[in-house]
Write a protein that holds these residues in place. Structure first.
Motif, PDB file in Angstrom:
ATOM      1  N   GLY A 149     -47.242   5.244  67.243  1.00  0.00           N
ATOM      2  CA  GLY A 149     -47.414   6.492  66.503  1.00  0.00           C
ATOM      3  C   GLY A 149     -46.570   6.570  65.252  1.00  0.00           C
ATOM      4  O   GLY A 149     -46.562   7.596  64.572  1.00  0.00           O
ATOM      5  N   TYR A 188     -43.862   9.240  67.576  1.00  0.00           N
ATOM      6  CA  TYR A 188     -43.402   7.890  67.865  1.00  0.00           C
ATOM      7  C   TYR A 188     -42.189   7.838  68.786  1.00  0.00           C
ATOM      8  O   TYR A 188     -41.898   6.794  69.380  1.00  0.00           O
ATOM      9  N   VAL A 239     -53.386   3.184  65.000  1.00  0.00           N
ATOM     10  CA  VAL A 239     -52.038   3.656  65.297  1.00  0.00           C
ATOM     11  C   VAL A 239     -51.129   2.448  65.425  1.00  0.00           C
ATOM     12  O   VAL A 239     -51.463   1.485  66.118  1.00  0.00           O
ATOM     13  N   VAL A 296     -50.212   6.204  61.294  1.00  0.00           N
ATOM     14  CA  VAL A 296     -51.557   6.496  61.774  1.00  0.00           C
ATOM     15  C   VAL A 296     -52.516   6.625  60.593  1.00  0.00           C
ATOM     16  O   VAL A 296     -52.106   6.952  59.480  1.00  0.00           O
ATOM     17  N   SER A 297     -53.798   6.380  60.862  1.00  0.00           N
ATOM     18  CA  SER A 297     -54.833   6.605  59.860  1.00  0.00           C
ATOM     19  C   SER A 297     -56.157   6.774  60.572  1.00  0.00           C
ATOM     20  O   SER A 297     -56.420   6.132  61.592  1.00  0.00           O
ATOM     21  N   VAL A 336     -59.741   5.193  64.500  1.00  0.00           N
ATOM     22  CA  VAL A 336     -58.366   5.564  64.184  1.00  0.00           C
ATOM     23  C   VAL A 336     -57.469   4.376  64.499  1.00  0.00           C
ATOM     24  O   VAL A 336     -57.708   3.635  65.461  1.00  0.00           O
ATOM     25  N   SER A 372     -52.753  12.068  59.736  1.00  0.00           N
ATOM     26  CA  SER A 372     -53.920  11.698  58.943  1.00  0.00           C
ATOM     27  C   SER A 372     -55.056  12.631  59.317  1.00  0.00           C
ATOM     28  O   SER A 372     -55.113  13.150  60.441  1.00  0.00           O
ATOM     29  N   GLY A 386     -48.912  11.408  64.972  1.00  0.00           N
ATOM     30  CA  GLY A 386     -48.111  10.516  65.797  1.00  0.00           C
ATOM     31  C   GLY A 386     -46.845  11.193  66.281  1.00  0.00           C
ATOM     32  O   GLY A 386     -46.289  12.057  65.605  1.00  0.00           O
ATOM     33  N   ILE A 438     -55.089  13.480  63.257  1.00  0.00           N
ATOM     34  CA  ILE A 438     -54.233  12.769  64.196  1.00  0.00           C
ATOM     35  C   ILE A 438     -52.783  12.956  63.787  1.00  0.00           C
ATOM     36  O   ILE A 438     -52.454  13.004  62.592  1.00  0.00           O
ATOM     37  N   ALA A 475     -49.777   9.385  70.374  1.00  0.00           N
ATOM     38  CA  ALA A 475     -50.454  10.039  69.253  1.00  0.00           C
ATOM     39  C   ALA A 475     -51.450  11.036  69.820  1.00  0.00           C
ATOM     40  O   ALA A 475     -51.921  10.894  70.967  1.00  0.00           O
TER      41      ALA A 475
END
Length: 524
Positions: A379, A337, A391, A382-383, A389, A326, A335, A333, A350
């Motif tokens: 992660g 994961y 996650v 994400v936004s 932010v 994002s 991620g 950002i 992240a």
């Protein structure tokens, strides 16, 4: 008197010797002011429109030639006259704030200049309501197709929504994919869609697997696209809006270091003049599937540079950096994961990056969950929006419930310095609900999908949850929303997006028109 203090005098006539106006001067309709002709009284404003928000109404109209300002007349009963309440000397647009939700407000507007005030405009009305309480609207593709998976990915930006259908057949090509853009024309009323496809469609390219919008631009990923004879290298396409809901044919962007099976385009995000595209299976530093992401800068109308690659500061085999991305303003950002953290496999992490120049970025700041857990997949979604932010860790165990899921919200306290995070969970925890299957943040609200949540006795119908910020990184306990037409295995909450007073939720395996897995999306 004129605005500058001069007397308004009929052109070509003189004052009497005593300074009084002759009768013909008083009745004349053509005047000068200090030698300049005074403007005509303006006409009434046209195309007055009222858009309701949370405790406010926004009024817009067509600017009137010769108007210096506008007066807004209003009441709560309708049939507005000049005897009602008036707000003098307003600009256009005008936001009428501190209104009461649930009350209908009626308006008429006049245009004003030094010569006088126009007639009243036509009347409009609007009822302020809290965000996301509009009548729910379901949208589907006009060309329904079984297994098209409409709403695999969704995104909102202002008056536009884009929905991806990653398995749509196009031009006789199986699973080539498509995306559909909708334009809001009223209070949760949306025009029929405009379909966009890749300018170079390809079978199994999965165009529409990821989507994002910002202003007049939309980006669509096609992560299984073959490029330069490299299978599944991936591609992304950026489209520019040229009219009310007309779009150019799109330009393709690819990784500057193409690699087979990198899946470039698996996740995308766009904000202003920057777009980020992930390639979560990219090999980096000799490490398989370490992952990468690429940030592109717009240099013209729909022209973009060749991209800047970002990776995790500490590469790891199989971390899948870029599994989610994002971008917002000067921050991005990504991620990862499947990153191992604290000796826990697939705990996830992240990374936040700060722009330091024209498409130059810092080396990244890592954030992790407060309560690390193996296989939580922190992660996975994400936004970012402004200083916040979110996650997700959609496989996190919560309350003794396996894979209930959780999400974490972080607040920026300095230049790429972030708080330790606040955890949010579903108010109605459930085993294997996968809360955090999708997340989005905008302003004071976040939305979290839980696409495997059971509702109404139906398995995997899915749900989504809205949370409101009530302090500096403190959030309420959440409000659940579900599809009005619950269906088993619809996976409502598979993707989510939020913009202003509206939210969109995808249900990509929803059956429509008697066909399986056509997919649907819901706008609130």
């Amino acid at each position: 008197n004129c605005v500058n203090g001069g007397l308004r005098v009929n052109s070509g006539l003189d004052l009497d010797t005593d300074g009084a106006l002759d009768p013909e001067e008083i009745t004349s309709t053509s005047y000068v002011c200090n030698g300049l002709a005074a403007p005509a009284i303006p006409v009434a404003p046209l195309k007055l429109a009222a858009a309701a928000g949370d405790e406010q109404v926004t009024l817009t109209w067509t600017p009137v030639t010769g108007a210096y300002s506008y007066n807004v007349y209003w009441n709560t009963m309708g049939s507005v006259t000049v005897s009602d309440d008036v707000i003098l000397n307003t600009p256009m647009p005008y936001v009428h704030v501190n209104r009461t939700n649930g009350i209908t407000y009626s308006y008429r507007v006049t245009a004003v200049n030094i010569s006088g005030e126009s007639d009243l405009s036509a009347e409009v009305s609007a009822m302020p309501i809290p965000p996301f309480t509009h009548d729910t609207l379901k949208i589907t593709a006009a060309d329904l197709e079984a297994n098209a998976r409409f709403a695999t990915a969704v995104s909102l930006s202002g008056d536009y929504a884009i929905v991806g259908a990653t398995a749509k057949d196009e031009g006789g090509l199986t699973d080539a994919g498509a995306a559909y853009i909708f334009h809001k024309t009223g209070a949760n009323t949306w025009s029929s869609e405009t379909k966009i496809i890749a300018p170079d469609p390809e079978a199994s390219a999965r165009f529409g697997n990821s989507v994002s919008m910002s202003g007049d631009y939309a980006i669509v990923g096609a992560d299984y696209k073959d490029e330069s004879s490299l299978a599944d290298a991936g591609a992304a396409y950026i489209f520019h809006r040229t009219g009310a809901n007309t779009w150019d044919s799109g330009i393709k962007i690819i990784a500057p270091d193409l690699e087979a099976n990198a899946y470039f385009g698996s996740a995308v995000s766009i904000s202003g003049d920057y777009a980020i595209v992930s390639a979560y299976m990219k090999d980096e530093g000799g490490l398989t599937d370490a992952g990468a992401a690429y940030i592109f800068h717009r240099t013209g109308m729909n022209a973009w540079d060749s991209g800047t690659k970002i990776t995790a500061p500490a590469l790891e085999t199989g971390a899948e950096f870029g599994g989610a991305v994002s971008i917002s303003g000067d921050y991005a950002i990504s991620g990862a994961y499947a990153k191992d953290e604290g000796g826990l496999a697939d705990a996830g992490a992240a990374y936040l990056f700060h722009r330091t120049g024209t498409n130059t970025w810092s080396s990244g700041t890592k954030i992790t969950a407060l309560d690390l857990e193996a296989s939580a997949y922190f992660g996975s979604a994400v936004s970012i929006s402004g200083d916040y932010v979110i996650v997700s860790a959609y496989m996190k165990d919560e309350g003794g419930l396996t894979d209930a899921g959780a999400a974490y919200i972080f607040y920026r306290t300095g230049t790429n310095v972030w708080s330790s995070g606040a955890k949010i969970i579903a108010p109605d925890l459930e085993t294997s609900a996968n809360f955090g299957s999708a997340v989005a943040i905008s302003g004071d609200y976040v939305i979290v999908g839980a696409y495997a949540k059971d509702e109404g006795g139906l398995a995997n119908t899915g749900a989504a949850y809205l949370f409101q910020k009530i302090g500096i990184n403190t959030w309420d306990s959440g409000t659940k929303i579900t599809a009005p037409d619950l269906e088993s295995a619809a996976r409502f909450g598979s993707d989510v997006s939020i913009s202003g007073d509206y939210a969109i939720v995808g249900a990509y395996t929803k059956d429509e028109g008697g066909q399986l897995n056509t997919g649907a999306a819901y706008i609130y």
